[in-house]
Design a protein around this motif. Structure first.
Motif, PDB file in Angstrom:
ATOM      1  N   PRO A 132       0.639  -1.363   0.142  1.00 44.41           N
ATOM      2  CA  PRO A 132       0.101   0.027   0.096  1.00 44.41           C
ATOM      3  C   PRO A 132       0.893   1.207  -0.058  1.00 44.41           C
ATOM      4  O   PRO A 132       2.011   1.273   0.527  1.00 44.41           O
ATOM      5  N   MET A 133       0.284   2.368  -0.635  1.00 44.90           N
ATOM      6  CA  MET A 133       1.103   3.684  -0.809  1.00 44.90           C
ATOM      7  C   MET A 133       0.082   4.823  -0.099  1.00 44.90           C
ATOM      8  O   MET A 133      -1.152   4.659  -0.008  1.00 44.90           O
ATOM      9  N   PRO A 134       0.595   5.787   0.464  1.00 39.98           N
ATOM     10  CA  PRO A 134      -0.335   6.832   0.934  1.00 39.98           C
ATOM     11  C   PRO A 134      -1.014   7.587   0.154  1.00 39.98           C
ATOM     12  O   PRO A 134      -0.390   7.218  -1.159  1.00 39.98           O
ATOM     13  N   GLU A 135      -2.177   7.899   0.222  1.00 37.99           N
ATOM     14  CA  GLU A 135      -2.991   8.476  -0.831  1.00 37.99           C
ATOM     15  C   GLU A 135      -2.365   9.782  -1.220  1.00 37.99           C
ATOM     16  O   GLU A 135      -1.622  10.535  -0.429  1.00 37.99           O
ATOM     17  N   PRO A 136      -2.540  10.186  -2.379  1.00 39.61           N
ATOM     18  CA  PRO A 136      -2.226  11.772  -2.924  1.00 39.61           C
ATOM     19  C   PRO A 136      -2.518  12.781  -1.794  1.00 39.61           C
ATOM     20  O   PRO A 136      -3.760  12.483  -1.454  1.00 39.61           O
ATOM     21  N   GLY A 137      -1.678  13.572  -1.553  1.00 32.99           N
ATOM     22  CA  GLY A 137      -2.050  14.713  -0.738  1.00 32.99           C
ATOM     23  C   GLY A 137      -1.563  14.542   0.903  1.00 32.99           C
ATOM     24  O   GLY A 137      -1.714  15.350   1.606  1.00 32.99           O
ATOM     25  N   THR A 138      -1.504  13.155   1.122  1.00 31.99           N
ATOM     26  CA  THR A 138      -0.943  12.795   2.429  1.00 31.99           C
ATOM     27  C   THR A 138       0.426  13.631   2.836  1.00 31.99           C
ATOM     28  O   THR A 138       1.362  13.548   2.036  1.00 31.99           O
ATOM     29  N   PRO A 139       0.579  14.287   3.774  1.00 35.01           N
ATOM     30  CA  PRO A 139       1.699  14.688   4.280  1.00 35.01           C
ATOM     31  C   PRO A 139       2.791  13.686   4.073  1.00 35.01           C
ATOM     32  O   PRO A 139       2.714  12.611   4.709  1.00 35.01           O
ATOM     33  N   GLY A 140       3.950  14.372   3.812  1.00 31.56           N
ATOM     34  CA  GLY A 140       5.134  13.441   3.496  1.00 31.56           C
ATOM     35  C   GLY A 140       5.327  13.166   1.979  1.00 31.56           C
ATOM     36  O   GLY A 140       6.246  12.613   1.358  1.00 31.56           O
ATOM     37  N   THR A 141       3.969  12.915   1.074  1.00 31.36           N
ATOM     38  CA  THR A 141       4.002  12.812  -0.422  1.00 31.36           C
ATOM     39  C   THR A 141       4.446  13.902  -0.923  1.00 31.36           C
ATOM     40  O   THR A 141       4.483  14.970  -0.629  1.00 31.36           O
ATOM     41  N   PHE A 142       4.872  13.755  -2.255  1.00 32.96           N
ATOM     42  CA  PHE A 142       5.063  14.870  -3.034  1.00 32.96           C
ATOM     43  C   PHE A 142       3.769  15.420  -3.757  1.00 32.96           C
ATOM     44  O   PHE A 142       3.042  14.380  -4.568  1.00 32.96           O
ATOM     45  N   GLY A 143       3.648  16.695  -4.019  1.00 29.52           N
ATOM     46  CA  GLY A 143       2.467  16.985  -4.355  1.00 29.52           C
ATOM     47  C   GLY A 143       2.434  17.983  -5.629  1.00 29.52           C
ATOM     48  O   GLY A 143       1.509  18.102  -6.174  1.00 29.52           O
ATOM     49  N   TRP A 144       3.468  18.283  -5.937  1.00 25.26           N
ATOM     50  CA  TRP A 144       3.785  19.270  -7.314  1.00 25.26           C
ATOM     51  C   TRP A 144       5.240  19.192  -7.712  1.00 25.26           C
ATOM     52  O   TRP A 144       6.065  18.924  -6.911  1.00 25.26           O
ATOM     53  N   ASN A 145       5.139  19.220  -9.155  1.00 21.01           N
ATOM     54  CA  ASN A 145       6.480  19.308  -9.872  1.00 21.01           C
ATOM     55  C   ASN A 145       6.614  20.590 -10.752  1.00 21.01           C
ATOM     56  O   ASN A 145       5.536  20.788 -11.634  1.00 21.01           O
ATOM     57  N   GLU A 146       7.448  21.367 -10.751  1.00 22.49           N
ATOM     58  CA  GLU A 146       7.591  22.647 -11.266  1.00 22.49           C
ATOM     59  C   GLU A 146       8.812  23.011 -12.024  1.00 22.49           C
ATOM     60  O   GLU A 146       9.749  22.807 -11.357  1.00 22.49           O
ATOM     61  N   LEU A 147       8.723  23.494 -13.083  1.00 21.94           N
ATOM     62  CA  LEU A 147       9.796  23.656 -13.832  1.00 21.94           C
ATOM     63  C   LEU A 147       9.749  25.374 -14.361  1.00 21.94           C
ATOM     64  O   LEU A 147       9.033  25.808 -14.485  1.00 21.94           O
ATOM     65  N   TYR A 148      11.060  25.984 -14.096  1.00 27.79           N
ATOM     66  CA  TYR A 148      11.329  27.329 -14.426  1.00 27.79           C
ATOM     67  C   TYR A 148      12.099  27.083 -15.577  1.00 27.79           C
ATOM     68  O   TYR A 148      13.331  26.533 -15.731  1.00 27.79           O
ATOM     69  N   ALA A 149      11.621  27.629 -16.883  1.00 31.72           N
ATOM     70  CA  ALA A 149      12.202  27.433 -18.015  1.00 31.72           C
ATOM     71  C   ALA A 149      12.887  28.845 -18.709  1.00 31.72           C
ATOM     72  O   ALA A 149      12.364  29.692 -18.145  1.00 31.72           O
ATOM     73  N   ASP A 150      13.572  28.400 -19.678  1.00 30.86           N
ATOM     74  CA  ASP A 150      14.350  29.791 -20.350  1.00 30.86           C
ATOM     75  C   ASP A 150      12.856  30.342 -21.153  1.00 30.86           C
ATOM     76  O   ASP A 150      12.817  31.468 -21.187  1.00 30.86           O
TER      77      ASP A 150
END
Length: 258
Positions: A132-150
């Motif tokens: 089993p894996m923690p549900e999305p949004g559970t504290p300690g899971t990764f919630g967002w991936n963000e790119l700063y591009a040229d």
């Protein structure tokens, strides 16, 4: 599975100190991977055996200041070799690999057309049911991936062709430009924007879920890290901070409340 972020990894100059920091800030448990001959730490959400992230030490040849501590994201692909070639054939480059991690999977580190690094990964799927894996949004899971591009628009077009990412929300950030969020057949998984002038190079930034942003920011500072931006409320009502850990790696936190 292709196009989903399935792993995040910290490369750091001091794993022991970083483990103490992140367990205090995020609530993770740090555990040795148990792979013979491999010095690799797993970060786990309490109550779950599966890790949500990993940590490895910077190799001695990279500890001379040329390669700073950093977080990286791993995106699932069906064929690592073919996708790495696709990056290289469309203005990107292959930085490491492709190579096998015995009994774990095959990976490559690539860069997009502006030079931001990201990892490709095809895991070896274990037999039997998945733990089993923690549900999305559970504290300690990764919630967002963000790119700063040229160039945010150009970068989104590049990645959408590589991974099948779809446009989600387009947010006018005023003088900061346009923030394009993206999804993969479900809720949004990340965002892309043109980097700001003070940012020296394009890069990916990753957000860990926490319960409340002010308390988490206090934990960052109390454990020896820095809050370099925020707290800020973002569209949708979440709150974020951008941070540096004591070794200098950038990471971010996101919470549903202040």
């Amino acid at each position: 599975m292709q196009g989903n972020f399935i792993w995040h990894e910290l490369t750091t100059s001091d794993p022991a100190a970083a483990a103490k920091f992140y367990t205090k800030v995020t609530g993770w448990q740090a555990k040795d991977s148990g792979v013979p001959g491999v010095d690799y730490i797993l970060f786990q959400v309490p109550g779950f055996d599966m890790g949500v992230a990993g940590m490895v030490k910077l190799m001695p040849e990279n500890c001379n200041g040329n390669t700073p501590p950093s977080w990286s994201g791993y995106v699932a692909v069906d064929d690592v070799d073919a996708k790495a070639r696709e990056f290289a054939d469309n203005g990107g480059s292959v930085l490491t690999g492709p190579a096998d991690i015995p009994d774990i999977g095959r990976f490559a580190v690539v860069a997009d057309l502006h030079g931001a690094a990201i990892s490709l990964f095809k895991p070896v799927m274990p037999e039997g049911p998945m733990p089993p894996m923690p549900e999305p949004g559970t504290p300690g899971t990764f919630g967002w991936n963000e790119l700063y591009a040229d160039d945010g628009k150009e970068a989104f077009a590049f990645y959408s062709k590589r991974f099948g990412w779809q446009p989600d929300r387009t947010v006018d950030m005023g003088q900061m430009g346009t923030y394009q969020t993206f999804k993969l057949g479900g809720p949004g998984i990340g965002g892309i924007m043109t980097r700001m002038e003070h940012m020296p190079a394009p890069f990916w930034n990753y957000y860990v879920n926490v319960e409340a942003i002010d308390a988490a920011a206090d934990r960052v500072k109390g454990a020896g890290g820095q809050v370099v931006n925020g707290p800020h409320e973002v569209p949708g009502g979440s709150w974020i901070v951008n941070c540096l850990d004591p070794q200098g790696a950038m990471f971010s936190l996101v919470a549903p409340k202040r």
